[in-house]
Design a protein around this motif. Structure first.
Motif, PDB file in Angstrom:
ATOM      1  N   ILE A  24       0.837  -1.191   0.000  1.00  0.00           N
ATOM      2  CA  ILE A  24       0.000   0.000   0.000  1.00  0.00           C
ATOM      3  C   ILE A  24       0.873   1.242   0.000  1.00  0.00           C
ATOM      4  CG2 ILE A  24      -1.666   1.335   1.331  1.00  0.00           C
ATOM      5  CD1 ILE A  24      -2.912  -1.221   2.226  1.00  0.00           C
ATOM      6  N   LEU A  25       0.604   2.083  -0.961  1.00  0.00           N
ATOM      7  CA  LEU A  25       1.351   3.333  -1.051  1.00  0.00           C
ATOM      8  C   LEU A  25       0.334   4.464  -0.992  1.00  0.00           C
ATOM      9  CD1 LEU A  25       4.178   4.609  -1.637  1.00  0.00           C
ATOM     10  CD2 LEU A  25       3.491   4.613  -4.025  1.00  0.00           C
ATOM     11  N   LEU A  26       0.479   5.331  -0.032  1.00  0.00           N
ATOM     12  CA  LEU A  26      -0.493   6.405   0.154  1.00  0.00           C
ATOM     13  C   LEU A  26       0.188   7.754  -0.025  1.00  0.00           C
ATOM     14  CD1 LEU A  26      -3.397   7.230   1.023  1.00  0.00           C
ATOM     15  CD2 LEU A  26      -2.524   7.344   3.350  1.00  0.00           C
ATOM     16  N   MET A  27      -0.422   8.589  -0.836  1.00  0.00           N
ATOM     17  CA  MET A  27       0.113   9.934  -1.033  1.00  0.00           C
ATOM     18  C   MET A  27      -1.012  10.931  -0.784  1.00  0.00           C
ATOM     19  SD  MET A  27       2.192  11.296  -4.314  1.00  0.00           S
ATOM     20  CE  MET A  27       1.029  12.267  -5.202  1.00  0.00           C
ATOM     21  N   VAL A  28      -0.728  11.932   0.011  1.00  0.00           N
ATOM     22  CA  VAL A  28      -1.741  12.952   0.310  1.00  0.00           C
ATOM     23  C   VAL A  28      -1.244  14.291  -0.224  1.00  0.00           C
ATOM     24  CG1 VAL A  28      -3.128  14.041   2.087  1.00  0.00           C
ATOM     25  CG2 VAL A  28      -2.308  11.711   2.422  1.00  0.00           C
ATOM     26  N   LEU A  29      -2.067  14.912  -1.025  1.00  0.00           N
ATOM     27  CA  LEU A  29      -1.683  16.192  -1.600  1.00  0.00           C
ATOM     28  C   LEU A  29      -2.655  17.272  -1.110  1.00  0.00           C
ATOM     29  CD1 LEU A  29       0.228  17.486  -3.763  1.00  0.00           C
ATOM     30  CD2 LEU A  29      -1.680  17.203  -5.340  1.00  0.00           C
ATOM     31  N   PRO A  30      -2.175  18.200  -0.267  1.00  0.00           N
ATOM     32  CA  PRO A  30      -3.064  19.288   0.178  1.00  0.00           C
ATOM     33  C   PRO A  30      -3.330  20.254  -0.970  1.00  0.00           C
ATOM     34  CG  PRO A  30      -1.108  19.078   1.574  1.00  0.00           C
ATOM     35  CD  PRO A  30      -0.856  18.292   0.338  1.00  0.00           C
ATOM     36  N   LEU A  31      -4.570  20.642  -1.134  1.00  0.00           N
ATOM     37  CA  LEU A  31      -4.942  21.570  -2.199  1.00  0.00           C
ATOM     38  C   LEU A  31      -5.281  22.918  -1.558  1.00  0.00           C
ATOM     39  CD1 LEU A  31      -7.267  19.104  -4.115  1.00  0.00           C
ATOM     40  CD2 LEU A  31      -4.898  19.646  -4.671  1.00  0.00           C
ATOM     41  N   LYS A  32      -4.425  23.864  -1.781  1.00  0.00           N
ATOM     42  CA  LYS A  32      -4.601  25.180  -1.142  1.00  0.00           C
ATOM     43  C   LYS A  32      -4.929  26.230  -2.203  1.00  0.00           C
ATOM     44  CE  LYS A  32      -2.891  24.109   3.074  1.00  0.00           C
ATOM     45  NZ  LYS A  32      -3.584  24.294   4.340  1.00  0.00           N
ATOM     46  N   ALA A  33      -5.906  27.056  -1.893  1.00  0.00           N
ATOM     47  CA  ALA A  33      -6.221  28.177  -2.772  1.00  0.00           C
ATOM     48  C   ALA A  33      -6.334  29.449  -1.924  1.00  0.00           C
ATOM     49  CB  ALA A  33      -7.530  27.919  -3.501  1.00  0.00           C
ATOM     50  N   GLU A  34      -5.995  30.543  -2.542  1.00  0.00           N
ATOM     51  CA  GLU A  34      -6.041  31.817  -1.804  1.00  0.00           C
ATOM     52  C   GLU A  34      -7.478  32.198  -1.484  1.00  0.00           C
ATOM     53  OE1 GLU A  34      -3.948  35.073  -3.540  1.00  0.00           O
ATOM     54  OE2 GLU A  34      -2.088  33.936  -3.734  1.00  0.00           O
ATOM     55  N   ASN A  35      -7.657  32.729  -0.289  1.00  0.00           N
ATOM     56  CA  ASN A  35      -8.972  33.202   0.183  1.00  0.00           C
ATOM     57  C   ASN A  35     -10.042  32.117   0.111  1.00  0.00           C
ATOM     58  OD1 ASN A  35      -7.860  35.798   0.560  1.00  0.00           O
ATOM     59  ND2 ASN A  35      -8.196  36.231  -1.614  1.00  0.00           N
ATOM     60  N   PHE A  36      -9.600  30.898   0.263  1.00  0.00           N
ATOM     61  CA  PHE A  36     -10.556  29.797   0.265  1.00  0.00           C
ATOM     62  C   PHE A  36     -10.323  28.965   1.524  1.00  0.00           C
ATOM     63  CE2 PHE A  36     -11.894  25.484  -1.130  1.00  0.00           C
ATOM     64  CZ  PHE A  36     -13.236  25.788  -1.316  1.00  0.00           C
ATOM     65  N   PRO A  37     -11.232  29.054   2.485  1.00  0.00           N
ATOM     66  CA  PRO A  37     -10.957  28.483   3.802  1.00  0.00           C
ATOM     67  C   PRO A  37     -11.073  26.958   3.896  1.00  0.00           C
ATOM     68  CG  PRO A  37     -13.121  29.505   3.759  1.00  0.00           C
ATOM     69  CD  PRO A  37     -12.503  29.773   2.439  1.00  0.00           C
ATOM     70  N   ALA A  38     -11.751  26.334   2.957  1.00  0.00           N
ATOM     71  CA  ALA A  38     -11.935  24.883   3.072  1.00  0.00           C
ATOM     72  C   ALA A  38     -10.603  24.140   2.924  1.00  0.00           C
ATOM     73  CB  ALA A  38     -12.917  24.392   2.015  1.00  0.00           C
ATOM     74  N   GLU A  39     -10.453  23.067   3.680  1.00  0.00           N
ATOM     75  CA  GLU A  39      -9.240  22.249   3.586  1.00  0.00           C
ATOM     76  C   GLU A  39      -9.522  21.058   2.688  1.00  0.00           C
ATOM     77  OE1 GLU A  39      -8.075  21.244   7.539  1.00  0.00           O
ATOM     78  OE2 GLU A  39      -7.803  23.341   8.121  1.00  0.00           O
ATOM     79  N   LEU A  40      -8.859  21.052   1.544  1.00  0.00           N
ATOM     80  CA  LEU A  40      -9.061  19.963   0.584  1.00  0.00           C
ATOM     81  C   LEU A  40      -7.785  19.140   0.482  1.00  0.00           C
ATOM     82  CD1 LEU A  40     -10.767  21.872  -2.367  1.00  0.00           C
ATOM     83  CD2 LEU A  40     -11.849  20.801  -0.424  1.00  0.00           C
ATOM     84  N   ASN A  41      -7.947  17.848   0.496  1.00  0.00           N
ATOM     85  CA  ASN A  41      -6.805  16.953   0.325  1.00  0.00           C
ATOM     86  C   ASN A  41      -7.123  15.929  -0.753  1.00  0.00           C
ATOM     87  OD1 ASN A  41      -4.848  17.786   2.356  1.00  0.00           O
ATOM     88  ND2 ASN A  41      -6.410  17.186   3.825  1.00  0.00           N
ATOM     89  N   LEU A  42      -6.153  15.717  -1.616  1.00  0.00           N
ATOM     90  CA  LEU A  42      -6.292  14.681  -2.638  1.00  0.00           C
ATOM     91  C   LEU A  42      -5.494  13.464  -2.188  1.00  0.00           C
ATOM     92  CD1 LEU A  42      -7.196  13.853  -5.541  1.00  0.00           C
ATOM     93  CD2 LEU A  42      -5.000  14.728  -6.324  1.00  0.00           C
ATOM     94  N   TYR A  43      -6.145  12.335  -2.113  1.00  0.00           N
ATOM     95  CA  TYR A  43      -5.500  11.092  -1.682  1.00  0.00           C
ATOM     96  C   TYR A  43      -5.288  10.171  -2.879  1.00  0.00           C
ATOM     97  CZ  TYR A  43      -6.289  12.114   3.263  1.00  0.00           C
ATOM     98  OH  TYR A  43      -6.253  12.682   4.508  1.00  0.00           O
ATOM     99  N   LEU A  44      -4.075   9.697  -3.018  1.00  0.00           N
ATOM    100  CA  LEU A  44      -3.773   8.669  -4.022  1.00  0.00           C
ATOM    101  C   LEU A  44      -3.311   7.436  -3.268  1.00  0.00           C
ATOM    102  CD1 LEU A  44      -1.654  10.736  -6.567  1.00  0.00           C
ATOM    103  CD2 LEU A  44      -4.100  10.457  -6.472  1.00  0.00           C
ATOM    104  N   GLU A  45      -4.047   6.389  -3.414  1.00  0.00           N
ATOM    105  CA  GLU A  45      -3.727   5.166  -2.674  1.00  0.00           C
ATOM    106  C   GLU A  45      -3.460   4.056  -3.680  1.00  0.00           C
ATOM    107  OE1 GLU A  45      -6.344   4.703   0.738  1.00  0.00           O
ATOM    108  OE2 GLU A  45      -6.115   2.539   0.511  1.00  0.00           O
ATOM    109  N   ARG A  46      -2.273   3.516  -3.647  1.00  0.00           N
ATOM    110  CA  ARG A  46      -1.888   2.477  -4.607  1.00  0.00           C
ATOM    111  C   ARG A  46      -1.772   1.157  -3.874  1.00  0.00           C
ATOM    112  NH1 ARG A  46       1.109   2.771  -9.676  1.00  0.00           N
ATOM    113  NH2 ARG A  46       0.739   0.718 -10.556  1.00  0.00           N
ATOM    114  N   GLU A  47      -2.560   0.206  -4.278  1.00  0.00           N
ATOM    115  CA  GLU A  47      -2.510  -1.118  -3.661  1.00  0.00           C
ATOM    116  C   GLU A  47      -2.373  -2.132  -4.784  1.00  0.00           C
ATOM    117  OE1 GLU A  47      -5.733  -1.874  -1.064  1.00  0.00           O
ATOM    118  OE2 GLU A  47      -5.142  -3.934  -0.683  1.00  0.00           O
ATOM    119  N   ASN A  48      -1.215  -2.718  -4.882  1.00  0.00           N
ATOM    120  CA  ASN A  48      -0.885  -3.557  -6.042  1.00  0.00           C
ATOM    121  C   ASN A  48      -1.107  -2.755  -7.320  1.00  0.00           C
ATOM    122  OD1 ASN A  48      -0.031  -5.800  -4.614  1.00  0.00           O
ATOM    123  ND2 ASN A  48      -2.087  -6.612  -4.415  1.00  0.00           N
ATOM    124  N   SER A  49      -1.989  -3.224  -8.165  1.00  0.00           N
ATOM    125  CA  SER A  49      -2.195  -2.500  -9.413  1.00  0.00           C
ATOM    126  C   SER A  49      -3.409  -1.575  -9.357  1.00  0.00           C
ATOM    127  CB  SER A  49      -2.345  -3.496 -10.558  1.00  0.00           C
ATOM    128  OG  SER A  49      -3.417  -4.349 -10.295  1.00  0.00           O
TER     129      SER A  49
END
Lengths: 172, 139
Positions: free
Chosen positions: B25-50
């Motif tokens: 299992i390979l997990l990558m979390v990418l925070p998505l930040k935008a100016e003047n935008f208070p919501a916290e968004l995260n993009l998750y990429l999870e690789r499990e085998n293929s």
């Protein structure tokens, strides 16, 4: 020789169904664990199309809580499914090459499945509204899958195989 | 002796499974930040085998309701064919609410090339964030 012939015949079919079933169960577990969606009550008796000859085109359109199944064996088949309403299930199984599937669902908690075994197949799914699940499983090469989902949804595409053409068909 | 064998086997099986699960299992979390935008968004990429699982999490840390639109586009190309996933959703987040609005799952082979694109629009439907991720074997 007979035993080998049986194996040659049975193993690909068995593998195909195992892959299909495992993909569907994976999809269900992901859906249940990830989004905590309610289970859909499925009624299977409303429509059933089975087409063994080619080329054939099917069209199924229903309202809520219905199931549409299309099975097509051969090449150059086309399957169209349109479902409007809640908690519908659309399923297409195509065995062969150069087939085409179009699925359209509008409403919440719908499920659309496509399984295609062969090369040069195309499947498209369009789902509107929330909690929908779209699954495309394509076994073979040079296939194309397209999913469009508007709303909080789950999308799964499994494309398996980089086979090459042989005189007797396709190998994976 | 016979009764002891299954226990030994099950321990070994369990250890092996644990190692495999940790290893694949390979997990990558990418925070998505935008100016003047208070919501916290995260993009998750999870690789499990293929299998590549892509999903978003959205969290509203403020005390106001947030209204925005998110889209997720995944394109995979390879010998087995082309997969296109296009998902979009208008999200209305209550204060302190956290959701996982969408999920995409694809089978990725060693020769496959894929791109993941995330876009976020604010309440006025203005594009405020765009992020694209490509696989290593870019063509």
């Amino acid at each position: 020789m007979k035993k080998n012939a049986k194996k040659l015949l049975i193993y690909p079919i068995l593998c195909f169904f195992l892959v299909s079933i495992s993909s569907l169960s994976t999809a269900n577990s992901i859906k249940d664990n990830f989004m905590n969606l309610p289970l859909v009550d499925i009624r299977v008796d409303l429509d059933f199309n089975y087409n063994k000859e080619i080329p054939i085109e099917n069209f199924a359109s229903f309202e809520s809580t219905n199931t549409a199944l299309i099975f097509q064996i051969g090449s150059l088949n086309e399957a169209y499914q349109t479902q409007l309403g809640l908690e519908n299930l659309a399923f297409v199984l195509q065995e062969g090459s150069n087939n085409y599937v179009f699925q359209y669902q509008e409403g919440n908690r719908n499920q659309a499945y496509v399984i295609q075994n062969g090369a040069n197949n195309y499947a498209s799914q369009y789902q509107y509204h929330d909690y929908n699940t779209g699954i495309i499983v394509q076994i073979g090469y040079n296939n194309e899958a397209f999913q469009f989902q508007s709303g909080g949804s789950t999308s799964i595409i499994i494309q398996q195989g980089n086979g090459w053409r042989t005189t007797s068909g396709f190998e994976y | 002796m016979v009764g002891g064998q299954p226990q030994v086997l099950s321990i070994k099986f369990g250890e092996k499974m644990k190692a495999q699960i940790l290893g694949i299992i390979l997990l990558m979390v990418l925070p998505l930040k935008a100016e003047n935008f208070p919501a916290e968004l995260n993009l998750y990429l999870e690789r499990e085998n293929s299998l590549l699982k892509v999903y978003l999490t959205c969290y509203n840390p403020t005390l106001e309701t947030l209204d925005f639109k998110v889209s997720l586009k995944i394109i995979k190309k390879g010998p087995s064919g082309t997969s296109n996933v296009l998902q979009s959703k208008r999200i209305i987040l209550s204060p302190k609410e956290k959701i996982k609005p969408m999920l995409g799952l694809l089978k990725i082979g060693p020769e496959d090339f894929y791109t993941i694109e995330v876009k976020v629009w604010n309440k006025e439907r203005r594009l405020i964030l765009e992020k694209t991720i490509c696989s290593e074997n870019e063509r």
